[in-house]
Design an enzyme around this catalytic site. Structure first.
Site, PDB file in Angstrom:
ATOM      1  CB  SER A 126     -77.234  74.900 -11.466  1.00 43.69           C
ATOM      2  OG  SER A 126     -75.944  74.088 -11.774  1.00 43.69           O
ATOM      3  CG  ASP A 154     -78.631  67.563 -14.371  1.00 41.05           C
ATOM      4  OD1 ASP A 154     -77.631  67.915 -15.179  1.00 41.05           O
ATOM      5  OD2 ASP A 154     -79.169  68.401 -13.518  1.00 41.05           O
ATOM      6  CG  HIS A 172     -78.018  71.220 -15.534  1.00 42.21           C
ATOM      7  ND1 HIS A 172     -78.189  70.884 -14.168  1.00 42.21           N
ATOM      8  CD2 HIS A 172     -77.593  72.605 -15.278  1.00 42.21           C
ATOM      9  CE1 HIS A 172     -77.353  71.743 -13.215  1.00 42.21           C
ATOM     10  NE2 HIS A 172     -77.288  72.652 -14.163  1.00 42.21           N
TER      11      HIS A 172
END
Length: 356
Positions: A205, A292, A329
């Site tokens: 991320s 995601d 995610h």
């Protein structure tokens, strides 16, 4: 158009059910417009603390009640907590998690490894995953711990840490320069102790923005790691902010770029992975889930395309995790494909690195 229709229906219902006058509803509507479409954008633009907190989210400290000095309470047996101090005086909290095959070799008799031998085992030759987490939470986040367990089972050391302003690290205002500096310091610390053990830098991320920048700098300086793994990445933070769900309220506003995107550049939060990746001269593996909802899959595709403009295709891997598996995610770590993908990539990267 749909949002406006829904809002009008809500106003009509309030009028019919509660008897609120149309004049009062008009005042309410004007108040909402004033707050959400004038006050909020101006506060975001003129107060750097606001975009900084929204990008880094260091105040979201989950899970609560973590004992960082006892990683075994997070389910990580044979793991060591320690602290390092960077050259600019920032204290970073760190965990070193041993690979499964190392646990018995360093046991002190009561089933737990002797802390005095942790650093010496880094040079044992087993690959080292240097993990850089995303925004919010800490190195003890549940999905992060899940990943550490997968990686140690493959046979890798895992070294993870918290940037400045997170968890038990120094509470210093974060910036791109600051967190990249923290990551760089930890990499140098590892390099001094790893001997000939391969170091694979892993970002997730927001951590992909940190690691892309940091590894690019290392490659330019001639101190490159063995490989770079980018899990759930974006191409640059401006596109991520523009496509974020919260931005949908403001995306079509006149001056959106000036109000919401310019502060990212002005306050040192660009994270331009698509620019930095041009200087990353080690093998790269990109992984992203189609479902995601935090960082759109399309941004990972754009990052992959940017990498291919500068590097041969055989050095850049891209792996898609289909939406039907619901990894979203955070949970690519649950894919049964992951251990094999990582193992193959690491082995190929070591072979490539040894030939250079």
């Amino acid at each position: 158009m749909i949002k406006r229709a829904v809002y009008l229906i809500i106003l009509v219902l309030i009028h019919l059910v509660y008897g609120v006058t149309w004049l009062s509803l008009l005042k309410l509507s004007l108040g909402i417009i004033l707050v959400f479409y004038i006050a909020v954008p101006l506060i975001y633009h003129f107060y750097p603390t606001v975009p900084r907190h929204l990008v880094f989210l260091p105040f979201l400290r989950w899970p609560r009640g973590i004992s960082f000095t006892q990683p075994e309470l997070s389910g990580l047996r044979a793991a060591r907590n320690f602290y390092v101090t960077t050259s600019d005086g920032v204290r970073l909290g760190v965990w070193h998690i041993l690979p499964e095959q190392e646990i018995d070799r360093v046991s002190n008799g009561d089933g737990e490894p002797d802390s005095t031998v942790f650093e010496s085992r880094l040079s044992s030759g087993a690959p080292i995953i240097f993990y850089n987490h995303g925004n919010s939470g800490s190195r003890a986040g549940p999905h992060r711990v899940e990943l550490y367990k997968v990686l140690r089972k493959i046979g890798y050391h895992v070294v993870c840490f918290d940037y400045r302003s997170y968890a038990d690290s120094s509470q210093v205002i974060p910036s791109e320069t600051g967190v990249v500096s923290d990551s760089r310091f930890m990499y140098k610390w590892l390099r001094q102790r790893a001997g000939r053990s391969p170091i694979i830098v892993w970002g997730h991320s927001l951590g992909t923005g940190v690691t892309s920048h940091m590894v690019a700098d290392l490659c330019v300086e001639g101190d490159r790691p063995t490989a770079l793994v980018l899990e759930s990445p974006f191409n640059n933070i401006q596109e991520e902010v523009r496509l974020h769900k919260l931005a949908s309220l403001y995306r079509k506003m006149p001056g959106f770029h000036w109000l919401f995107l310019k502060p990212l550049r002005d306050n040192d939060m660009m994270f331009e992975s698509d620019r930095h990746i041009a200087n990353v001269t080690v093998p790269v593996m990109i992984m992203h889930a189609e479902d995601d909802l935090i960082i759109p899959y399309s941004l990972a595709v754009k990052l992959h395309r940017a990498a291919l403009r500068h590097h041969p295709a055989d050095r850049i891997e891209f792996h898609t995790f289909e939406a039907q598996y619901h990894y979203g995610h955070k949970y690519i770590c649950r894919s049964p494909r992951l251990p094999g993908l990582v193992r193959d990539f690491v082995e190929k990267s070591i072979h490539w690195h040894n030939k250079q």
